[in-house]
Scaffold this active site. Structure first.
Site, PDB file in Angstrom:
ATOM      1  N   HIS A  22      12.552 -19.531 -11.314  1.00 32.02           N
ATOM      2  CA  HIS A  22      12.478 -18.520 -10.293  1.00 32.02           C
ATOM      3  C   HIS A  22      13.717 -19.199  -9.808  1.00 32.02           C
ATOM      4  CE1 HIS A  22      11.544 -23.390 -10.080  1.00 32.02           C
ATOM      5  NE2 HIS A  22      11.824 -23.336  -8.206  1.00 32.02           N
ATOM      6  N   ALA A  23      13.569 -18.534  -7.988  1.00 31.28           N
ATOM      7  CA  ALA A  23      14.887 -18.494  -7.586  1.00 31.28           C
ATOM      8  C   ALA A  23      13.701 -18.452  -6.093  1.00 31.28           C
ATOM      9  CB  ALA A  23      15.418 -17.675  -7.087  1.00 31.28           C
TER      10      ALA A  23
END
Length: 207
Positions: A22-23
């Protein structure tokens, strides 16, 4: 996502064999979504103990949009039966069913969550408020506060509101007074003990 791992190491390996890539949410994400990969051969990922077989990629439009799906995902991974099902699923539809149909995998056979817990004492004004406060503290640590409400109630109200609640938390004496109910009744000996309440909630929600 790649830069995060390069800078911070394999912190996205959050369970044995499972990574949540994820970011941070930003404007490049058009809608919240998740991708899912199951690897036939485990992949070394730089983690001390865990090679990867499952990888989820999460894109979120904001900091709260993905919390429901992460709650369901964490619950699925914590359940050995559901984790095994994820490891052996052969179609996208199976994966979606395992992740989304949480109630169908509960060992208690409970219906879908009603998003309400009742803490109960004799008159709903004294000790039940202690237990309500402790329960809310535990939910805060789980980041479940947005999804569950906790209300203090007396014994008469609790019997009448069974259809509205997921479970009742109370003392042993009050549990005997309540008798048989169609929802779980968890006995808490120490109304200020977060560990006791935590254990009770894990039983209720199969976490």
């Amino acid at each position: 996502m790649v830069d995060n791992v390069r800078q911070n190491g394999p912190y996205i390996v959050v369970a044995p064999g499972f990574a949540l890539a994820h970011a941070r949410p930003d404007s490049s994400v058009l809608w919240t979504g998740m991708s899912w990969i199951r690897l036939d051969e485990p992949v070394a990922f730089g983690h001390e103990t865990n090679d990867l077989t499952l990888v989820a990629g999460l894109a979120a439009t904001d900091a709260s949009a993905h919390q429901n799906v992460l709650t369901a995902l964490a619950s699925a991974l914590a359940d050995p039966n559901r984790r095994n099902a994820l490891d052996t699923a052969t179609t996208p539809q199976e994966v979606v069913s395992i992740l989304s149909n949480e109630a169908g995998h509960r060992s208690t056979g409970a219906s879908a969550s009603r998003n309400l817990l009742l803490t109960v004492c004799g008159n709903g004004l004294g000790t039940s408020l202690f237990l309500k406060n402790t329960t809310e503290q535990v939910l805060d640590t789980w980041a479940w506060t947005p999804y569950l409400s906790v209300e203090a109630a007396d014994t008469i109200s609790a019997r009448g509101r069974c259809s509205e609640a997921d479970a009742i938390l109370t003392s042993g004496a009050i549990a005997q007074t309540l008798g048989e109910l169609p929802i779980p009744v968890e006995v808490i000996d120490d109304f200020t003990s977060m560990s006791q309440v935590d254990a009770a909630l894990r039983r209720i929600y199969d976490v």
